[in-house]
Design an enzyme around this catalytic site. Sequence first.
Site, short mmCIF file in Angstrom:
data_model
loop_
_atom_site.label_atom_id
_atom_site.label_comp_id
_atom_site.label_asym_id
_atom_site.label_seq_id
_atom_site.Cartn_x
_atom_site.Cartn_y
_atom_site.Cartn_z
N GLU A 119 -7.07 19.77 1.60
CA GLU A 119 -7.04 20.95 0.32
C GLU A 119 -7.62 21.07 1.07
O GLU A 119 -8.57 22.59 0.57
CB GLU A 119 -7.54 20.64 -1.17
CG GLU A 119 -8.25 19.45 -1.11
CD GLU A 119 -8.92 18.67 -2.76
OE1 GLU A 119 -9.03 18.35 -2.54
OE2 GLU A 119 -9.48 19.85 -3.57
N ILE A 142 -2.53 11.83 3.51
CA ILE A 142 -2.01 10.51 2.71
C ILE A 142 -2.13 10.07 1.82
O ILE A 142 -1.20 9.57 0.37
CB ILE A 142 -3.14 9.67 3.33
CG1 ILE A 142 -4.13 8.97 2.60
CG2 ILE A 142 -2.70 8.80 4.72
CD1 ILE A 142 -5.07 7.38 3.28
N ASP A 143 -2.74 10.99 -0.05
CA ASP A 143 -3.08 11.01 -0.62
C ASP A 143 -1.93 11.64 -1.72
O ASP A 143 -1.78 11.62 -2.31
CB ASP A 143 -3.87 11.41 -1.08
CG ASP A 143 -5.48 10.65 -0.59
OD1 ASP A 143 -5.96 10.03 -0.20
OD2 ASP A 143 -6.50 11.73 -0.85
N GLY A 186 -7.48 7.57 -3.17
CA GLY A 186 -6.26 8.22 -4.15
C GLY A 186 -7.60 8.44 -4.30
O GLY A 186 -7.90 7.26 -5.51
N ARG A 281 -10.14 -11.78 -6.96
CA ARG A 281 -10.90 -11.69 -5.32
C ARG A 281 -10.00 -9.85 -5.15
O ARG A 281 -8.93 -9.72 -5.76
CB ARG A 281 -10.45 -12.48 -4.41
CG ARG A 281 -10.91 -13.86 -4.65
CD ARG A 281 -12.13 -14.14 -4.00
NE ARG A 281 -12.92 -15.33 -4.02
CZ ARG A 281 -12.63 -15.92 -3.32
NH1 ARG A 281 -11.97 -15.97 -1.96
NH2 ARG A 281 -12.93 -17.10 -3.11
N VAL A 288 -7.20 1.44 6.80
CA VAL A 288 -6.25 0.92 7.83
C VAL A 288 -5.01 1.76 6.84
O VAL A 288 -4.29 1.23 8.24
CB VAL A 288 -5.72 -0.35 6.95
CG1 VAL A 288 -4.25 -1.22 7.00
CG2 VAL A 288 -7.14 -1.67 7.14
N GLN A 289 -4.72 2.29 5.92
CA GLN A 289 -3.87 2.98 5.46
C GLN A 289 -4.12 4.72 6.30
O GLN A 289 -3.18 4.96 6.20
CB GLN A 289 -4.68 3.38 3.85
CG GLN A 289 -3.93 2.70 3.39
CD GLN A 289 -4.64 2.16 1.58
OE1 GLN A 289 -4.43 2.79 0.88
NE2 GLN A 289 -6.42 2.45 1.33
O1 F6P Z 1 -8.58 12.80 1.49
C1 F6P Z 1 -8.22 11.73 2.39
C2 F6P Z 1 -8.63 9.91 1.57
O2 F6P Z 1 -8.17 9.61 2.48
C3 F6P Z 1 -8.91 9.80 -0.23
O3 F6P Z 1 -8.47 9.22 -0.31
C4 F6P Z 1 -10.80 9.08 0.44
O4 F6P Z 1 -11.10 8.90 -0.76
C5 F6P Z 1 -11.29 9.45 2.10
O5 F6P Z 1 -10.09 10.76 3.05
C6 F6P Z 1 -11.85 9.08 2.82
O6 F6P Z 1 -11.97 10.03 3.32
P1 F6P Z 1 -13.25 9.92 4.40
O7 F6P Z 1 -12.61 8.94 5.49
O8 F6P Z 1 -13.99 10.40 4.97
O9 F6P Z 1 -14.84 8.10 4.30
#
Ligand code: F6P
Length: 357
Positions: A119, A142-143, A186, A281, A288-289
Amino acid sequence: MTAVTELPEDPRKGTTMRVGVLTGGGDCPGLNAVIRAVVRRGTAEYGFEFVGFRDGWKGPLEGLTMELGIAQVRGILPRGGTILGSSRTNPIKVDGGIERIEENLAKLGIDALVAIGGEDTLGVATTLTERGLHVVGVPKTIDNDLNATDYTFGFDTAVTIATEAIDRLHTTAESHHRILICEVMGRHAGWIALHSGMAGGANVILIPEVPFDLDQVVKWVQSRFEASYAPIIVVAEGALPSDGDLITKDSTLDAFGHVKLSGIGEWLAQQVEARTGHEARTTVLGHVQRGGSPTAFDRVLATRFGLNAIEAVKDEDWGKMVALQGTDIVRVPLEAATGVLKTVPLARYEEAMSFFG
Ligand code: F6P
């Protein structure tokens, strides 16, 4: 890499269609597959020339370019990350930033720009289009929260990684009679949590769209123990308790005004442990995602997006984003994708709730 503040006129300017390509925002498995498809088809079918811009909007802003041709895209289809580099640079926040981009593109003889991003990146692309620049967008995150496309590439890979992690957490949780919490990415949308939680058989899924009641979460956890299973909670980083605030890592903001998330998993573990007496925990999957090789689904989607983006360039169909609707790749106006985010509808969350507790 070349870095120049005052760009000289490019001698090849005006001789053939020159297409700039950039990748912006958080990286995502499948970016290289898009770049490869754009360059392969654009070169072979239409004889276009390509210029790679480094590190998202920083590239056109600062004149950071790299060679981008068939040789550079060989072998990159299965590679994670992006050969162009990425950043969250926001030229709209830089004094005279948009004008500098316009000047640099003109000096490099760039006729069209393929912007691959989420976006934020596509929001800048929309602004440039409104000023008359020739931009085509490709949706990435990925979101999976970009509107007007059923899926973004990278999402399937992230869900696959998170599902594998949840499968593994089940066996260790059961051995130790523990509550295991898996925190996934997310920020505004809980698509990764919803899909991986459903695929992994989580017994609680918490998403940003539906603020959660801690007492209810505790009841679901207890009922799971009563049924002799160890509970797995999947929580999106942007999920929040109905009577509390978003939990953030620190108070710094990026150039697009986003806070750094993460911490909700740990907070939840403390709360649930204190209320149930069972050890809890947290595993934070984090980047990693986003790393590593894309799944076959994401490779195909990214490749089809790339092929269709270069068709849009050939058709001079500016200000459009390629999108997946059903099984077809279509073109939608850039602002349709960036105006409003695609969040999880309540009905989808209610389907998952059938398995809670
Ligand atoms: O926009 C994708 C995203 O993976 C979000 O889910 C997450 O909050 C953000 O990027 C993390 O971004 P950065 O690697 O810049 O901390």
